[in-house]
Enzyme design. Structure first.
Site, mmCIF file in Angstrom:
data_model
loop_
_atom_site.group_PDB
_atom_site.id
_atom_site.type_symbol
_atom_site.label_atom_id
_atom_site.label_comp_id
_atom_site.label_asym_id
_atom_site.label_seq_id
_atom_site.Cartn_x
_atom_site.Cartn_y
_atom_site.Cartn_z
ATOM 1 N N LYS A 178 50.862 2.904 26.018
ATOM 2 C CA LYS A 178 49.621 2.911 26.805
ATOM 3 C C LYS A 178 49.546 1.624 27.624
ATOM 4 O O LYS A 178 49.843 0.547 27.100
ATOM 5 C CB LYS A 178 48.419 3.017 25.858
ATOM 6 C CG LYS A 178 47.069 3.200 26.570
ATOM 7 C CD LYS A 178 45.921 3.370 25.576
ATOM 8 C CE LYS A 178 44.587 3.615 26.292
ATOM 9 N NZ LYS A 178 43.465 3.787 25.343
ATOM 10 N N SER B 233 40.163 7.636 26.428
ATOM 11 C CA SER B 233 40.900 6.971 27.491
ATOM 12 C C SER B 233 42.415 7.097 27.388
ATOM 13 O O SER B 233 43.114 6.897 28.382
ATOM 14 C CB SER B 233 40.540 5.482 27.512
ATOM 15 O OG SER B 233 41.006 4.843 26.328
ATOM 16 N N SER C 157 38.900 7.154 21.790
ATOM 17 C CA SER C 157 39.944 7.219 22.818
ATOM 18 C C SER C 157 41.317 7.657 22.333
ATOM 19 O O SER C 157 42.208 7.904 23.139
ATOM 20 C CB SER C 157 40.082 5.871 23.528
ATOM 21 O OG SER C 157 39.039 5.716 24.455
#
Lengths: 493, 100, 488
Positions: A78, A159, A183
């Site tokens: 990420k 997210s 998330s």
């Protein structure tokens, strides 16, 4: 031989160890998938050379008999984790072009364990969002489509939407995520994969671009529970550089996996039965209860009385912390600088931050600034921290009568891109089931449980006691074995 | 309590975010929507409740007083510090001239 | 009570002063990172990723900084809070990389304490006065901006960014520049005794924010101004004097004092309003979520207390009890290095009163001439004790001791060795002394007559002549006795 990109982390690890294939073959296969999936926009930066280099090392290590726990496994990172020498943006214009000279603790642990990096995964800007529509580098598209004949692009959740989309589309077998208020879990649920947010403090926050420090927690996302356990073992651990890091040994979660829940009690929080919720969500939840009973668990109803206040509490605390955490993006030391002709220092700040932050980030900074400002601090922030205490106490009391809690991960299946962008509040409601565990710092995971009538995945959430990731993983495994979720998105990209 | 556009601009100024009049107008509605919603917390009885300090029971550890024990948290890495600077000169960060 | 007053057109005004002293904590590394704190390094070399506020960086507190602040709190007999927290003070400035300073607003490490400033008639402090200290909290220093290196840019050096400071906040208990000066000097002395701050004001290790207001005696407090970063005792006093006058003139001419931050310009000896910081007043303090509450254990506190040295007030009292004069006790305790040196001298066996007299006159005189500090005195306490021992046991006279000391400074040799080599041992040989006395009296028969006629002051003349004849080596007491006998 099955296609290499269909293998799980455990299968890659074991197959490589057994000599069934080389790590370079695996890396090349995933690199090819990544290169062929531009339409998903899951990656901000692709790093095929990193994956190949790690794979070559893994093959050499195998020859030398010095294999590491994850040798030969390429993963996605990420883009909230600082990676030495590789652009790290938090999906913002602010950090576009920022190349750290340091490596986050979690990513370093993964490289040390033998992983290679396929690329930096797209996300909601500064991890603020539930649909991956706030990235400066464009929306991430879910590989899933509704079975309604239409072709609507769906949200991969957020997210960690780049992570979820990439795993679901077989661009990587596993990826890192971060979870501040859902998330990891919500995007996992939206894309039919698994993801676990461990106890707050299990994974070091050092080198992860901060959103809300008291909530942020890294965790793995992967296709199944075992892979989550393997990944988490290699991400967690005490870090003296993070004052909130837990100084505890990392258990051997994978080895202790067991779906036998005899003697365990599962709590079903009555406050999570929301009025007007999609009946398919409740049906999936009931099916999940049956699965856990089948695995030997007793089931009790529990009460978490302050549940309805969790989201508003979260939307005070997280923006307050964010407004301060994001003050460092000022155009002085790194990142974007917007210096209008003749501007002074303070004008430079205002211009840089206006230009470098997207609308959702600005909205949260504004909320956070307001709730901390003179005259409002006690009414908002202190009150929210008190309610947070009550929410944590709710869980403590509930765990007096159960070992894990079962609930839906999200109140709906994936929605279409653009459907909720106009209404921030409607978007925030996506995390209604995920946020309470974040506020209490508890381990929680999402596992895929069913497809809805549109053919989209739904996820079940297991919340555990502090430090009891094992209990969470085991309950997750019991569901995984019984749900038999094998559906995958048909390739259209 | 509802906030007006002047307050929006004041917050934006405190947060150092330049804001146009149109944006301030749009944000007025959004912020009021969110703030009105979070204000429901006011109805919770928190008598005798301490604000959360540590979400998981944990002690603040203190570091030994040793210089550069770990390069990741030590000094002597000016090149790394300045590597991403928009305006680095002679070992300094440059900013528009400040008059104090 | 201080009778310091500003004489205005409408009568006399009293000045009310409170000081916030920022003292750099003596530590190797910074408060929240491992970068060094040494003064004078190349720009941005003592900066870690943490201090530069790179994305994802986190603070971890330095135990030594906490320990030093606790010891300082103990030295002012303050309440030590076993539970404290770090808060973020949010504002934007180029010398503040994080966009917030980690400080302690709501729960400081050290609570209420006090120190005593000594009576000083000449300075208008008629009696000892206790100055309240509200709190000491620990916080990060900011970096440094340089404005004169480039025509359109300011340069930022973050070497100081993150260095640990103690902010020591006094009560508004001072009423004159002299009291404020005495407070800063006393505080500096305590910090240096404790070893928690080197007190070096030129290098910025100690600086004061000076809060000043004026009122008619007996009235409520007036509105105060805060003059930032004043870096010497002299300037602190000048700021108070100037600011009090300015406020009186302002009020008397119909204006009102505005609560504001001001800056002192030593070259022009005046303060001016710091408008650049005006809009930054809403600091949005909240507990730093990167840090847990700081909880101190008893063992830690015990070590802090056990490691405290004898402090100036206690040391002064001890010296007085040993018969040392108040003046000498003050001089010897003002600076920790002198006090330590003196204690070592006592330890080596010197007698307190004679040693105090010798250190404050002979040693300080010599160091002064050589332009040296006591910490690099060419004569060690042990060597001095040897010299003083020779005087005490009658081996040499005080006069000869001065000569011996000079030789010690020149050669570095020991006192006894010098006395032996140069034959300076004083004599109590009555035969030899009587012989010289006889010669002196014979040569000064007229003066003997005058003495016997009642001019007793001449006795000293005979002593001097006899000592001279004995080349200073006669025991003065023996000389006195024998002279008295000879003169009948």
């Amino acid at each position: 031989m099955t296609e290499l990109t269909n293998l799980t982390v455990a299968q890659i690890r074991d197959g490589h160890r057994a000599g069934d294939f080389s790590a370079v073959e695996v890396a090349e296969a995933f690199n090819a998938n990544v290169a062929g999936a531009k339409a998903l926009n899951a990656f901000i930066v692709e790093t095929p050379e990193h994956a190949i280099a790690a794979a070559k090392q893994a093959d050499a290590d195998r020859a030398a008999g010095t294999l590491k726990p994850l040798s030969g496994v390429p993963i996605g990172m990420k883009d909230l984790f600082a990676t030495n020498g590789v652009q790290t943006t938090a999906a913002s214009h602010m950090l576009e072009g920022f190349v750290p000279r340091y490596e986050s603790t979690v990513s370093q642990k993964l490289w040390d364990a033998g992983c290679g990096m396929l690329g930096k995964l797209n996300l909601d800007q500064f991890a603020m969002g539930s649909s991956n529509e706030t990235s400066y580098f464009g929306n991430v598209i879910s590989p899933w489509k509704r079975k309604d004949g239409g072709n609507a692009a769906l949200a991969p959740g957020g997210s960690s939407g780049g992570s979820s989309s990439a795993i679901a589309a077989r661009l990587c077998p596993a990826a890192t995520g971060t979870d501040t208020g859902g998330s990891i879990r919500q995007p996992a649920a939206f894309t039919g994969i698994s993801g676990i947010k461990p106890t707050y403090g299990r994974c070091s926050r050092w080198g992860i671009v901060a959103f809300a420090s008291s909530l942020d927690q890294a965790g793995p996302m992967a296709r199944d529970v075992r892979d989550c356990a393997i990944m988490l073992e290699n991400m967690a651990g005490f870090d003296p550089k993070d004052a909130t890091s837990l100084d505890m040994a990392v258990p051997n979660w994978e080895a202790a996996l067991s779906s036998d829940l005899k003697g365990k009690t599962v709590g079903i929080p009555k406050e999570y039965r929301l009025e007007g919720i999609d009946p398919e969500i409740d049906a999936m939840w009931d099916a999940g209860i049956a699965m856990l009973k089948d695995a030997g668990a007793a089931v009790v109803e529990i009460s978490l009385p302050h549940t309805k206040y969790a989201l508003p509490t979260y939307y005070i605390i997280a923006p307050a912390e964010a407004s301060s955490n994001l003050a460092r993006y000022d155009g002085v030391r790194y990142g974007l600088r917007d210096l209008p002709e003749g501007a002074g220092l303070q004008d430079m700040y205002a211009a840089t931050r206006a230009d470098g932050f997207g609308p959702e980030v600005k909205r949260r900074i504004m909320i956070g600034t307001y709730v901390l400002s003179a005259g409002f601090y006690d009414a908002y922030y202190t009150q929210a921290q008190k309610v947070r205490t009550l929410i944590a106490r709710d869980f403590e009391a509930a765990f007096g009568s159960c070992d894990v809690i079962l609930a839906p991960t999200a109140p709906s299946a994936a929605f279409g891109l653009g459907e909720k962008m106009a209404d921030p509040l409607a978007m925030y409601l996506n995390d209604v089931f995920a946020v309470p565990a974040s506020l209490a710092g508890l381990p929680a995971m999402s596992v895929p449980a069913a497809l809805n009538r549109e053919g989209l995945p739904l996820g079940l959430q297991i919340i555990g006691k502090a430090f009891d990731e094992q209990g969470v993983l085991n309950a997750g495994l019991a569901i995984e074995e019984r749900a038999g979720f094998t559906a995958r998105a048909e390739k259209w990209w | 309590m509802a906030i007006d556009q002047a307050t929006v601009r004041k917050i934006a100024s405190l947060a150092r975010i330049a804001i146009s009049d149109a944006d301030a107008a749009a944000m007025e509605g959004e912020l009021n929507g969110i703030l009105g919603w979070v204000e429901q917390l006011g109805e919770v009885d928190v008598t005798g409740v301490e604000p959360m300090t540590a979400v998981i029971p944990n002690k603040l550890r203190l570091r030994d007083d040793v210089i550069d024990a770990d390069p990741l948290t030590g000094g002597n890495r000016r090149d790394d510090i300045l590597a991403n600077a928009p305006a680095a000169q002679h070992g300094f960060f440059g900013v528009p001239k400040v008059i104090e | 009570m201080s009778d310091y007053r500003i004489k205005g057109e409408t009568g006399e005004w009293e000045v009310v002063i409170g000081l916030e002293v920022h003292a750099q904590v003596t530590s190797n590394a910074k408060l929240f990172s491992g970068a060094a704190t040494a003064f004078g390094a190349e720009p941005n070399t003592q900066v870690s990723l943490v201090d530069a506020a790179m994305p994802g960086m986190l603070p971890v507190p330095n135990r030594e900084c906490i320990r030093q602040a606790v010891r300082t709190g103990m030295a002012i007999e303050a309440q030590i809070n076993k539970w404290s927290r770090f808060d973020r003070k949010n504002y934007f400035y180029a010398d503040l990389p994080q966009g917030y300073q980690i400080s302690q607003l709501y729960h400081p490490l050290v609570g209420e304490g006090s120190l005593t400033i000594a009576a000083d008639e000449k300075a208008g402090i008629p009696s000892d006065k206790v100055i309240g200290i509200e709190r000491i909290h620990v916080e990060q220093d900011a970096g440094k901006l340089m404005h004169d290196q480039h025509p359109t840019m300011s340069y930022v050096d973050l070497n100081r960014s993150g260095v640990a400071l103690m902010e020591i906040v006094s009560r508004p208990d001072m009423r004159s520049p002299a009291e404020a000066g005495a407070y800063v000097r006393k505080l500096r002395s305590i910090l240096r005794y404790v070893g928690s701050c080197d007190g070096n004001m030129e290098e910025g290790s100690m600086r004061a924010d000076v809060n000043v207001s004026v009122r008619k005696p007996g009235d409520e407090f007036g509105t105060r101004t805060e003059t930032k970063n004043v870096n010497s005792v002299r300037f602190v006093m000048a700021v108070i004097e100037g600011e009090a006058k300015r406020q009186v003139e302002l009020i008397e001419s119909g204006g009102t004092v505005v609560q504001e931050t001001r800056l002192y310009d030593p070259d022009r000896n005046e303060t001016r309003s710091m408008r650049s910081k005006e809009d930054a007043h809403d600091y949005r303090y909240f507990p730093d979520p990167d840090l847990l509450p700081l909880e101190l254990e008893d063992a830690f506190l015990d070590e802090c207390r056990a490691s405290l040295p004898e402090l100036p007030d206690a040391k002064r009292a001890r010296y007085l009890s040993e018969g040392i004069s108040a003046y000498n006790a003050d001089v010897l305790t003002a600076e920790v290095e002198a006090a330590r040196w003196f204690d070592a001298l006592l330890e080596a066996g010197a007698k307190p009163v004679a040693a105090a007299n010798w250190v404050t006159s002979e040693l300080f005189g010599a160091l002064n001439r050589m332009g040296r500090d006591i910490s690099d005195s060419p004569v060690s306490p042990a060597q001095a004790a040897e010299l003083l021992g020779l005087v005490a046991d009658g081996t040499i006279s005080g006069t000869i001791a001065k000569q011996v000391f000079e030789k010690m400074l020149e050669t570095g040799d020991g006192a006894a060795a010098i006395v032996d080599r140069e034959g300076l041992k004083q004599t109590s040989d009555t035969g030899a002394i009587e012989a010289e006395i006889a010669k002196v009296l014979a040569a000064n028969a007229d003066k003997v007559e005058q003495y016997k006629g009642g001019k007793e002051a001449l006795f000293g003349f005979f002593v001097g002549q006899t000592m001279k004849a004995m080349q200073g080596k006669a025991n003065p007491q023996v000389v006195n006795e024998l002279l008295k006998k000879a003169l009948g």
